[in-house]
Design a protein around this motif. Structure first.
Motif, PDB file in Angstrom:
ATOM      1  N   PHE A   1       1.045  -1.299  -0.204  1.00  0.00           N
ATOM      2  CA  PHE A   1      -0.080  -0.140  -0.082  1.00  0.00           C
ATOM      3  C   PHE A   1       0.758   1.173   0.109  1.00  0.00           C
ATOM      4  O   PHE A   1       0.532   2.328  -0.778  1.00  0.00           O
ATOM      5  CB  PHE A   1      -0.911  -0.005   1.158  1.00  0.00           C
ATOM      6  CG  PHE A   1      -1.813   1.170   1.056  1.00  0.00           C
ATOM      7  CD1 PHE A   1      -3.004   1.265   0.594  1.00  0.00           C
ATOM      8  CD2 PHE A   1      -1.570   2.335   2.191  1.00  0.00           C
ATOM      9  CE1 PHE A   1      -3.951   2.352   0.622  1.00  0.00           C
ATOM     10  CE2 PHE A   1      -2.298   3.276   2.074  1.00  0.00           C
ATOM     11  CZ  PHE A   1      -3.356   3.371   1.367  1.00  0.00           C
ATOM     12  N   VAL A   2       1.929   1.010   0.876  1.00  0.00           N
ATOM     13  CA  VAL A   2       2.729   2.443   0.802  1.00  0.00           C
ATOM     14  C   VAL A   2       3.382   2.461  -0.655  1.00  0.00           C
ATOM     15  O   VAL A   2       3.916   3.794  -0.889  1.00  0.00           O
ATOM     16  CB  VAL A   2       3.791   2.351   2.084  1.00  0.00           C
ATOM     17  CG1 VAL A   2       4.953   3.507   2.147  1.00  0.00           C
ATOM     18  CG2 VAL A   2       3.169   2.248   3.416  1.00  0.00           C
ATOM     19  N   PHE A   3       3.857   1.289  -0.921  1.00  0.00           N
ATOM     20  CA  PHE A   3       4.684   1.515  -2.330  1.00  0.00           C
ATOM     21  C   PHE A   3       3.762   2.161  -3.362  1.00  0.00           C
ATOM     22  O   PHE A   3       4.164   2.833  -4.012  1.00  0.00           O
ATOM     23  CB  PHE A   3       5.003   0.007  -2.864  1.00  0.00           C
ATOM     24  CG  PHE A   3       5.509  -0.053  -4.148  1.00  0.00           C
ATOM     25  CD1 PHE A   3       7.033   0.355  -4.218  1.00  0.00           C
ATOM     26  CD2 PHE A   3       4.723  -0.491  -5.424  1.00  0.00           C
ATOM     27  CE1 PHE A   3       7.680   0.129  -5.368  1.00  0.00           C
ATOM     28  CE2 PHE A   3       5.498  -0.586  -6.655  1.00  0.00           C
ATOM     29  CZ  PHE A   3       6.708  -0.132  -6.637  1.00  0.00           C
TER      30      PHE A   3
ATOM     31  N   LEU B   1      -5.619  -6.659  -9.957  1.00  0.00           N
ATOM     32  CA  LEU B   1      -5.247  -8.024  -9.758  1.00  0.00           C
ATOM     33  C   LEU B   1      -5.118  -8.188  -8.255  1.00  0.00           C
ATOM     34  O   LEU B   1      -5.470  -9.537  -7.831  1.00  0.00           O
ATOM     35  CB  LEU B   1      -3.860  -8.384 -10.687  1.00  0.00           C
ATOM     36  CG  LEU B   1      -3.966  -8.494 -12.076  1.00  0.00           C
ATOM     37  CD1 LEU B   1      -2.549  -8.759 -12.604  1.00  0.00           C
ATOM     38  CD2 LEU B   1      -4.896  -9.465 -12.531  1.00  0.00           C
ATOM     39  N   GLN B   2      -4.660  -7.209  -7.576  1.00  0.00           N
ATOM     40  CA  GLN B   2      -4.555  -7.575  -6.262  1.00  0.00           C
ATOM     41  C   GLN B   2      -6.008  -7.421  -5.526  1.00  0.00           C
ATOM     42  O   GLN B   2      -6.253  -8.408  -4.557  1.00  0.00           O
ATOM     43  CB  GLN B   2      -3.917  -6.157  -5.564  1.00  0.00           C
ATOM     44  CG  GLN B   2      -2.404  -6.219  -5.845  1.00  0.00           C
ATOM     45  CD  GLN B   2      -1.763  -5.074  -5.606  1.00  0.00           C
ATOM     46  OE1 GLN B   2      -2.331  -4.132  -4.856  1.00  0.00           O
ATOM     47  NE2 GLN B   2      -0.796  -4.769  -5.955  1.00  0.00           N
ATOM     48  N   VAL B   3      -6.970  -6.830  -5.946  1.00  0.00           N
ATOM     49  CA  VAL B   3      -8.322  -6.972  -5.580  1.00  0.00           C
ATOM     50  C   VAL B   3      -8.876  -8.073  -5.846  1.00  0.00           C
ATOM     51  O   VAL B   3      -9.795  -8.887  -4.985  1.00  0.00           O
ATOM     52  CB  VAL B   3      -9.130  -5.852  -6.068  1.00  0.00           C
ATOM     53  CG1 VAL B   3     -10.797  -5.955  -5.712  1.00  0.00           C
ATOM     54  CG2 VAL B   3      -8.866  -4.466  -5.725  1.00  0.00           C
ATOM     55  N   LEU B   4      -8.614  -8.779  -6.835  1.00  0.00           N
ATOM     56  CA  LEU B   4      -9.392 -10.151  -7.632  1.00  0.00           C
ATOM     57  C   LEU B   4      -8.547 -11.159  -6.699  1.00  0.00           C
ATOM     58  O   LEU B   4      -8.691 -12.416  -7.024  1.00  0.00           O
ATOM     59  CB  LEU B   4      -9.123 -10.205  -8.911  1.00  0.00           C
ATOM     60  CG  LEU B   4      -9.965  -9.262  -9.696  1.00  0.00           C
ATOM     61  CD1 LEU B   4      -9.860  -9.644 -11.383  1.00  0.00           C
ATOM     62  CD2 LEU B   4     -11.486  -9.583  -9.498  1.00  0.00           C
TER      63      LEU B   4
ATOM     64  N   LEU C   1      -7.815   9.462  -7.491  1.00  0.00           N
ATOM     65  CA  LEU C   1      -8.739   9.042  -6.517  1.00  0.00           C
ATOM     66  C   LEU C   1      -9.239   7.610  -6.820  1.00  0.00           C
ATOM     67  O   LEU C   1      -9.192   6.867  -5.960  1.00  0.00           O
ATOM     68  CB  LEU C   1      -9.960  10.008  -6.574  1.00  0.00           C
ATOM     69  CG  LEU C   1      -9.861  11.378  -6.245  1.00  0.00           C
ATOM     70  CD1 LEU C   1     -11.141  12.203  -6.469  1.00  0.00           C
ATOM     71  CD2 LEU C   1      -9.538  11.209  -4.656  1.00  0.00           C
ATOM     72  N   ALA C   2      -9.254   7.313  -8.116  1.00  0.00           N
ATOM     73  CA  ALA C   2      -9.553   5.839  -8.532  1.00  0.00           C
ATOM     74  C   ALA C   2      -8.530   5.112  -7.970  1.00  0.00           C
ATOM     75  O   ALA C   2      -8.817   3.867  -7.524  1.00  0.00           O
ATOM     76  CB  ALA C   2      -9.829   5.604 -10.080  1.00  0.00           C
TER      77      ALA C   2
ATOM     78  N   ILE D   1      -6.699   0.980  -1.456  1.00  0.00           N
ATOM     79  CA  ILE D   1      -7.620   0.898  -0.263  1.00  0.00           C
ATOM     80  C   ILE D   1      -8.396  -0.603  -0.146  1.00  0.00           C
ATOM     81  O   ILE D   1      -8.327  -1.476   0.716  1.00  0.00           O
ATOM     82  CB  ILE D   1      -8.531   1.863   0.193  1.00  0.00           C
ATOM     83  CG1 ILE D   1      -7.601   3.099   0.376  1.00  0.00           C
ATOM     84  CG2 ILE D   1      -9.117   1.491   1.295  1.00  0.00           C
ATOM     85  CD1 ILE D   1      -8.252   4.654   0.762  1.00  0.00           C
ATOM     86  N   VAL D   2      -9.127  -0.611  -1.233  1.00  0.00           N
ATOM     87  CA  VAL D   2      -9.723  -2.027  -1.298  1.00  0.00           C
ATOM     88  C   VAL D   2      -8.906  -3.281  -1.484  1.00  0.00           C
ATOM     89  O   VAL D   2      -9.077  -4.113  -0.692  1.00  0.00           O
ATOM     90  CB  VAL D   2     -10.798  -2.090  -2.678  1.00  0.00           C
ATOM     91  CG1 VAL D   2     -11.343  -3.509  -2.841  1.00  0.00           C
ATOM     92  CG2 VAL D   2     -11.626  -0.885  -2.439  1.00  0.00           C
ATOM     93  N   GLY D   3      -8.100  -3.104  -2.182  1.00  0.00           N
ATOM     94  CA  GLY D   3      -6.966  -4.116  -2.113  1.00  0.00           C
ATOM     95  C   GLY D   3      -6.253  -4.423  -0.803  1.00  0.00           C
ATOM     96  O   GLY D   3      -6.034  -5.551  -0.262  1.00  0.00           O
TER      97      GLY D   3
END
Length: 734
Positions: A11-13, A50-53, A106-107, A113-115
């Motif tokens: 997330f930081v990356f 891909l992270q979200v999935l 924003l997107a 955040i979701v990931g």
């Protein structure tokens, strides 16, 4: 050894990348803005999706191609959403840099955040390369491919010396042969790297050939749509509406990239599609590795690159993007490591991207999907019961019902109907012109059935059957022979998949394929899709209207995505029949010779100039190369002409006027000679290109075909005309 980033570090990356990109763009830091901006748009959105999935288990090469494909889809769909929402609230420039930067930030933050919330797995790996001396030796040559391409094209443009380019075009097949001979020692992890380096090197040649775009089929019109969208800073359907309005791949997509990168628009348009299209051979590699293993998948990708439409077919940007999405959709459909929900979602995303990329290719893919779905329950009834089982071992039989159920789970009627529904909504309800064109095409196909037995009624087909062989030279004869060898091997492969591969024996000395020709069973729906594509090629040759409206050049690239595997199977089958111990010999020889033909290398050896990349002469160069004088003349004409008056030229001059001067197509008549022959006079401006002025030749498109017209022998067309502009390479008369 790999550096692994956990979900917090990941997330930081992402946030750090966002900040660096924003600074590079807002401060307009040269070079850094272009490099980081391109990677930001091309990889980051797809990687976040891909992270979200939770697609953590797939290979790094698969992550790369999926990230690029998803990123392109994201830019088109989210860009369209931002565009329409902004216009609906009265904001007229939604494609401006600041507006897009804020919206995408924003997107991306939302996706990150979701990931972060739903995926706590380690999904981001930064490889640590620790190469041995032998591994470095294998990489020395391919790493130089892009350098040879860039430097060689610079020398070609400056001095007309093609020595370095010719050296590269010989070096690539030599290196492929070297890999074949030492395949048991070649590191498997290097195959994707070598494939990408070959692909990008070939694609950069044409992209860097000129200061301007290279004219292809509708290239100038595509560039005009891009410039119109960029100038207005919003996407909209132009008036009058055309079929290209539906192609977000040539208007909205490059406009978003240009807003972020801020480079010369022609340079962006040339390089963007080359860079994006360069991953297509990797997609073919991933698709084939499931069935053959690394080595034969590598040969499959080289065969794919050997096709002219793969190496130099990116001059038609919209079809280039559509073929890429077809490959990605096919790869996802037959992928074993992607869960069912993600597979269905990715398939919908990529097939929808086909629709908004190119209408003709979308219609082709609709046909393929429909016929494949129809063929899945039909094929088991055609094949005998003994041959319905398509496994490679007698000890693992698969019942007919289980095959049918597995096939349905991969390609259902819901998938086909959803694709048709989305196609109908986008083409008929929203953009309209492509649907009208599709209906007219069906009508013309039916009306042209009376010409079924007239070979000349099909553009390009007589040459395919050798009708014009007497007028051709040695290179063309060699290409003719190997083209048909390629088609024959593909046909053998399709038949082999149907009837022979249940008892495929191991090949002696081929350690790279695990003692089997195929690593796993070939799904019934893949065979059905291969048959659908084969039938499509037959229809394109047999029906006059299809041959002219959807010629082989349009149909072959999407069909080749699936049929490449059949070519490899056909080559192995032929080698076994001829008792050739090294089964890759036939595949290698056909691929290399065909590569030499399609790149123009063989023509160059026989002193028969053909390729625009290797020559500053010949038919392709004269028609497709835009000289600086032509660009200057078109821009002068744009400034000084009266808006209501028409400019007369040929089809290639039409492309130059649109791309270089942004002159609307409604103000251009590209039938100069037919118009003069019909009316006896030209009431308007006449625009003459370099070849019109220097060579005194003009290309004329008539209903009966294309012909070359001598302006020197028919100079009466210019009688009474005044020379308004002349720069030594282009003229304007009135």
């Amino acid at each position: 050894m790999e550096l692994k980033l956990g979900y917090k570090e990941r997330f930081v990356f992402v946030i750090v990348i966002l900040i660096l990109t924003d600074l590079a763009i807002l401060l307009n830091i040269p070079f850094l803005r272009q490099i980081i901006g391109f990677l930001f748009l091309t990889i980051l959105p797809g990687l976040l999706i891909l992270q979200v999935l939770k697609l953590d288990k797939i290979d790094s090469t698969e992550k790369l191609v999926l990230s690029v494909g998803l990123s392109i889809s994201f830019l088109m769909f989210i860009g369209l959403l931002i565009n329409n929402l902004s216009l609906s609230i009265g904001y007229g420039t939604p494609l401006s840099t600041i507006h897009l930067l804020i919206s995408f930030n924003l997107a991306f933050v939302v996706l990150a955040i979701v990931g972060y919330k739903i995926n706590r797995e380690v999904v981001l790996f930064l490889p640590y390369l620790n190469l041995t001396a032998s591994e470095k030796a294998f990489l020395i040559v391919p790493i130089l491919f892009p350098a040879f391409s860039i430097f060689g094209m610079h020398i070609m443009n400056m001095t007309d010396n093609n020595f370095i380019l010719m050296f590269l075009l010989f070096l690539i097949p030599i290196y492929v042969a070297f890999v074949c001979f030492f395949n048991h020692k070649f590191p498997k992890r290097f195959y994707p790297v070598v494939i990408f380096l070959m692909s990008i090197s070939l694609l950069l040649m044409l992209a860097l050939r000129s200061n301007h775009i290279i004219i292809g089929a509708d290239t100038g019109r595509e560039f005009f749509f891009f410039q119109t969208t960029l100038d207005s800073l919003h996407w909209d359907i132009l008036k009058p509406a055309t079929t290209l309005d539906a192609c977000l791949s040539i208007s909205l997509l490059p406009s978003i990239y240009q807003s972020f990168l801020n480079i010369d628009s022609e340079c962006l348009f040339k390089l963007l599609y080359s860079l994006l299209f360069s991953i297509l051979p990797l997609v073919v590699y991933i698709l084939c590795i499931k069935y053959f293993g690394n080595f034969y998948a590598f040969l499959a990708s080289f065969f794919f690159m050997a096709q002219a439409t793969s190496s130099f077919g990116h001059t038609v940007a919209r079809s280039t993007m559509a073929v890429l999405f077809i490959a990605l959709a096919t790869m996802v459909l037959f992928h074993n490591s992607i869960n069912e929900f993600s597979k269905k979602l990715l398939f919908v995303i990529f097939t929808t991207s086909i629709i908004v990329s190119h209408y003709s290719t979308a219609y082709i893919f609709l046909y393929i999907l429909s016929l494949t779905w129809i063929g899945i329950p039909v094929l088991p009834r055609i094949i005998t019961r003994e041959e319905r089982v398509l496994t490679l071992s007698e000890s693992h039989p698969v019942e007919e019902n289980s095959i049918h159920k597995a096939a349905v789970s991969k390609l259902s009627v819901t998938s086909v109907m959803l694709f048709f529904t989305l196609l109908f909504v986008w083409y008929c309800q929203l953009t309209q012109a492509p649907f009208t064109a599709g209906v007219e095409f069906v009508q013309n196909t039916i009306l042209s059935l009376h010409e079924f037995f007239i070979l000349e009624s099909r553009e390009g087909v007589p040459a395919l059957f050798g009708v014009t062989m007497a007028q051709t030279g040695t290179p063309q004869r060699i290409e003719f022979v190997f083209t048909w060898m390629m088609f024959i091997l593909i046909g053998i492969g399709v038949i082999s998949l149907l009837y022979k591969y249940k008892k495929m024996a191991s090949l002696p000395g081929q350690e790279c394929i695990n003692q089997r020709v195929l690593k796993t069973e070939v799904e019934l729906e893949y065979i059905a899709m291969a048959l659908s594509n084969s039938l499509l090629l037959v229809v394109a040759i047999a029906l006059p209207s299809v041959a002219n409206g959807f010629d082989i050049g349009r149909i072959y690239p999407p069909a080749l995505v699936v049929l490449t595997l059949c070519f490899i199977v056909g080559g192995i089958s032929a080698a076994r029949f001829l008792k050739i111990r090294k089964s890759y010999w036939i595949i290698l020889i056909v691929s290399i010779v065909y590569f030499m033909c399609t790149t123009g290398t063989l023509n160059q050896v026989f002193d028969n100039p053909r390729s625009i990349v290797l020559n500053s002469e010949g038919q392709a160069y004269n028609k497709s190369y835009i000289h600086d004088q032509e660009s200057y003349a078109s821009k002068w004409l744009k400034v000084h002409k009266k808006d209501e008056e028409v400019i007369y030229t040929d089809a290639y001059g039409f492309e130059v006027l649109m791309s270089q001067a942004k002159i609307p197509p409604s103000q251009i008549n590209w039938q100069l000679i037919p118009w003069y022959e019909a009316h006896g006079t030209i009431d308007g401006y006449i625009y003459l290109r370099y070849r019109h002025v220097i060579d005194k030749e003009m290309t004329v498109h008539r209903s009966r075909g294309v012909e070359e017209y001598s302006l020197a022998k028919n100079s009466d067309i210019f009688t009474g005309k005044n020379l308004l502009y002349n720069n030594g390479g282009s003229e304007t008369l009135k």
